[in-house]
Design a protein around this motif. Structure first.
Motif, PDB file in Angstrom:
ATOM      1  N   LYS A 252       0.682  -1.505  -0.856  1.00  0.00           N
ATOM      2  CA  LYS A 252       0.155   0.349   0.280  1.00  0.00           C
ATOM      3  C   LYS A 252       0.619   1.523  -0.312  1.00  0.00           C
ATOM      4  O   LYS A 252       0.332   2.384  -0.579  1.00  0.00           O
ATOM      5  N   GLU A 253       2.226   1.360   1.210  1.00  0.00           N
ATOM      6  CA  GLU A 253       2.483   2.832   0.863  1.00  0.00           C
ATOM      7  C   GLU A 253       3.611   2.640  -0.300  1.00  0.00           C
ATOM      8  O   GLU A 253       4.568   3.241  -0.405  1.00  0.00           O
ATOM      9  N   GLY A 254       3.082   1.894  -1.229  1.00  0.00           N
ATOM     10  CA  GLY A 254       4.642   1.475  -2.705  1.00  0.00           C
ATOM     11  C   GLY A 254       6.063   1.319  -2.046  1.00  0.00           C
ATOM     12  O   GLY A 254       6.916   2.032  -3.013  1.00  0.00           O
ATOM     13  N   ILE A 255       6.173   0.368  -1.354  1.00  0.00           N
ATOM     14  CA  ILE A 255       7.732   0.191  -1.261  1.00  0.00           C
ATOM     15  C   ILE A 255       8.338  -1.413  -1.129  1.00  0.00           C
ATOM     16  O   ILE A 255       9.148  -2.247  -0.688  1.00  0.00           O
ATOM     17  N   PHE A 256       6.993  -1.993  -1.427  1.00  0.00           N
ATOM     18  CA  PHE A 256       7.353  -3.554  -2.227  1.00  0.00           C
ATOM     19  C   PHE A 256       8.080  -3.929  -2.664  1.00  0.00           C
ATOM     20  O   PHE A 256       8.925  -4.579  -2.034  1.00  0.00           O
ATOM     21  N   ALA A 257       8.448  -3.081  -3.658  1.00  0.00           N
ATOM     22  CA  ALA A 257      10.427  -3.562  -3.943  1.00  0.00           C
ATOM     23  C   ALA A 257      11.341  -3.318  -3.337  1.00  0.00           C
ATOM     24  O   ALA A 257      12.220  -4.545  -2.861  1.00  0.00           O
ATOM     25  N   ASP A 258      11.390  -2.661  -2.164  1.00  0.00           N
ATOM     26  CA  ASP A 258      12.612  -2.870  -1.662  1.00  0.00           C
ATOM     27  C   ASP A 258      12.074  -3.212  -0.171  1.00  0.00           C
ATOM     28  O   ASP A 258      12.693  -3.062   1.155  1.00  0.00           O
ATOM     29  N   PHE A 259      10.828  -3.870   0.001  1.00  0.00           N
ATOM     30  CA  PHE A 259      10.940  -4.394   1.125  1.00  0.00           C
ATOM     31  C   PHE A 259      11.312  -5.515   1.687  1.00  0.00           C
ATOM     32  O   PHE A 259      11.172  -6.099   0.903  1.00  0.00           O
TER      33      PHE A 259
END
Length: 645
Positions: A499-506
């Motif tokens: 949701k926060e758009g940080i999935f790629a770097d999560f």
């Protein structure tokens, strides 16, 4: 400071008494001459025989107390066996779940976790007349008593009901609690804290018991927690019960204060009516209270009124605060002065806990039930009033538990403590680990003699466990809750990252695993401990001193306990000359229980230079190889300590 010489030699009696009092706080008692050591109790601490004493003294006394002291001091030959199939991420996790009688487990943890537990939370049986208590047989030589009376199950546990009609109703409960609290105290760090939930039936006795074990000077407080969010309407009762008690003791109050006490989130109302650039604020009276001392001087209000009172600080301090716009006068400038304190300052400091915990801030029983219902696919009331995680999160915060600390719960029940620690680690990005202990109470057996409501609840638990192919034991519910709560929190974090758009770097390195251990008899044959019971002819039967059916993982766990190593240490699997080697905490401990150990293996092993290495006695190729391996290790890796099972 007193600069005068004492002009006398030290009072060694007093010095030695103080030292003994620190080691045995339960042996300190009141006398007509003040606090003294109770030598009868001290003698009892130093022997496994019951010592009789007749001297009157101020203390909590009950039938069975001396047996309880003996029980705490008796050694155990049991061990913990890992259950790999029930564990999650066994080799890497630092969390521990142990099935078994918590008294025996606490004894096994004494070396590995002595002084290493930052916080203990327990929610023991409340002694309502319906709960089960542990029946501890301090003599350990009359197993027949339990087998014949049906007090043992397949796990060799001892559970008995404790009806209110029993002549030893309170005594049984105290005898059960004493050794467990005593052993638990040993495990606390010097700045460690214990929190104990209890109801009205035994809170008075528990307070006296803890005063004796932890020392009255280490009593930190008595929290009254409103566990019900609704108002009771039982017309048969004079007083409806809405609160539970949580007693709090430090291992050492002095050390706790030095290391820092925990604070809770702010609860006050902060506003900014004067648009102060420093943000929202609240205020408190500058005038001292009726039970306080202050400085007397005159203050003139903005309306001209002169107030001649005692104030919280001296006049210079007041003038500095006034210049800094930290003094306000209510009632349009005509009221008594008040000092501002800003929200950002209080957020940094945190708020001191009080002894009244409301259900609005700390949750309630129904909330705990709802958490279980959500985790278990809408199934209601699988567990009776489990503690809610909001309450436990606050307790963990109040104990000032930090990154790297360990929390122990040896009456773990539904495993709310593990769930709460997963929450805390997720919120704070910390690595707090847990050790949970729960007796595998047989739910089928527990159905006998209970009311219809409780029986229905137990039947629901049994039906659920059967649906996931698990045996009908309370500990199985606890393990399943840990699995499900860890999975839920992990999924929620991932969803939040999307949701926060940080999935790629999560990335998520939180520890959601746990190692399961089961209390059992020693891995070693009885001859290993009692050779006097066997003739030479009988000894020939034993080709190996390890019992049949015991795995390498079983032996490793016992070695770690015997060597005083925490069970949470990382375990790696290595191959040296095609033999399986366990590497515990890097090179801290190597263990190889394979057969055919010889000189070639020793030479390869020595290259790693482990601090310790342990082999199985029958693992060597022959007696010559055993001696050669020993000599090779001395020569090639002189720092390595070698042991043989």
């Amino acid at each position: 400071m007193n600069d005068k010489l004492d002009m006398q030699t030290p009072n060694w009696a007093n010095i030695n008494t103080e030292k003994l009092a620190k080691l045995f706080p339960n042996c300190v008692t009141e006398t007509t001459d003040g606090l003294k050591l109770d030598f009868d109790l001290l003698k009892q601490e130093l022997t496994t025989d019951i010592v009789d004493g007749t001297k009157e003294r101020y203390r909590l006394e009950w039938p069975g107390k001396r047996e309880a002291i003996v029980t705490a001091n008796l050694p155990t030959t049991k061990t913990l066996r890992p259950i790999l199939e029930d564990s999650v991420d066994f080799d890497n996790t630092e969390n521990i779940y142990i099935e078994g009688d918590n008294l025996e487990v606490l004894k096994l943890l004494q070396e590995s976790y002595l002084g290493k537990i930052k916080m203990i939370y327990i929610d023991p049986p409340y002694n309502t007349g319906k709960d089960f208590v542990y029946k501890d047989n301090y003599s350990r030589d009359s197993k027949e008593e339990f087998e014949e009376s049906g007090q043992k199950d397949e796990y060799n546990q001892r559970l008995i009901s404790n009806p209110e009609t029993s002549g030893r109703y309170h005594s049984n409960w105290l005898t059960m609690m004493f050794p467990r609290l005593k052993l638990g105290r040993n495990l606390l760090t010097e700045d460690g804290v214990i929190f104990i939930s209890i109801d009205d039936n035994e809170v008075h006795n528990l307070k006296k018991l803890c005063d004796e074990i932890f020392g009255e000077m280490n009593f930190e407080g008595h929290i009254h927690w409103r566990r019900r969010h609704n108002q009771p309407n039982d017309k048969s009762k004079l007083i409806g019960l809405v609160a539970e008690h949580i007693l709090v003791y430090a291992k050492s109050s002095d050390k706790l204060k030095l290391s820092g006490v925990g604070k809770l989130p702010l609860t006050g109302t902060f506003t900014n009516p004067d648009n102060d650039v420093r943000g929202d604020w609240a205020s408190k009276p500058w005038k001292v209270g009726s039970d306080q001392n202050g400085s007397k001087y005159k203050i003139t209000t903005p309306t001209g009124k002169i107030l001649d009172e005692e104030w919280m600080g001296d006049e210079t301090n007041y003038k500095n605060l006034l210049a800094d716009k930290r003094i306000v006068f209510p009632n349009n400038g005509d009221g008594s002065p008040r000092k501002k304190y800003f929200k950002f300052e209080r957020e940094e400091e945190g708020q001191c806990a009080t002894n009244w915990w409301s259900h609005e801030l700390f949750g309630h029983n129904q909330e705990g039930n709802s958490e279980m219902t959500e985790l278990f696919d809408g199934r209601k009331n699988l567990f009776s009033n489990p503690k809610n995680t909001r309450l436990l999160n606050s307790i963990i915060q109040l104990a000032n538990v930090k990154d790297g600390d360990t929390v122990l719960d040896f009456f773990s029940g539904s495993a709310s403590t593990a769930h709460a620690i997963f929450n805390v680690n997720a919120e704070n990005k910390s690595k707090v680990s847990f050790i949970l202990v729960q007796i595998p109470e047989n739910l089928e057996e527990s159905k006998k003699g209970v009311d219809s409501k409780t029986k229905k609840q137990l039947e629901d638990c049994i039906e659920f466990l059967d649906s996931i192919n698990k045996p009908s034991y309370l500990s199985e519910l606890g393990k399943e809750r840990i699995r499900r709560s860890g999975k839920k929190i992990k999924e929620e974090k991932l969803e939040h990252a999307k949701k926060e758009g940080i999935f790629a770097d999560f990335s998520d390195d939180q520890d959601y695993g746990f190692r399961v251990y089961k209390l059992d008899e020693s891995n070693m044959q009885d001859v290993y401990y009692k050779p006097q019971d066997y003739s030479q002819t009988t000894l020939d039967i034993f080709a190996d001193n390890v019992k049949d059916g015991r795995s390498s993982e079983d032996l490793l766990a016992q070695v770690m306990l015997d060597w005083g190593l925490p069970l949470s240490l990382k375990i790696e699997h290595k191959k040296i000359t095609e033999k399986e080697v366990f590497a515990v905490a890097g090179d801290s401990l190597y263990a190889c229980f394979d057969k055919g150990i010889d000189e070639t293996f020793a030479k390869e092993l020595a290259k790693d230079k482990p601090l310790r290495i342990v082999f199985r006695d029958k693992g060597f190729k022959d007696d010559t190889a055993k001696e050669n391996v020993k000599q090779l290790l001395k020569q090639l890796s002189p720092e390595t300590e070698m042991k043989v099972l």
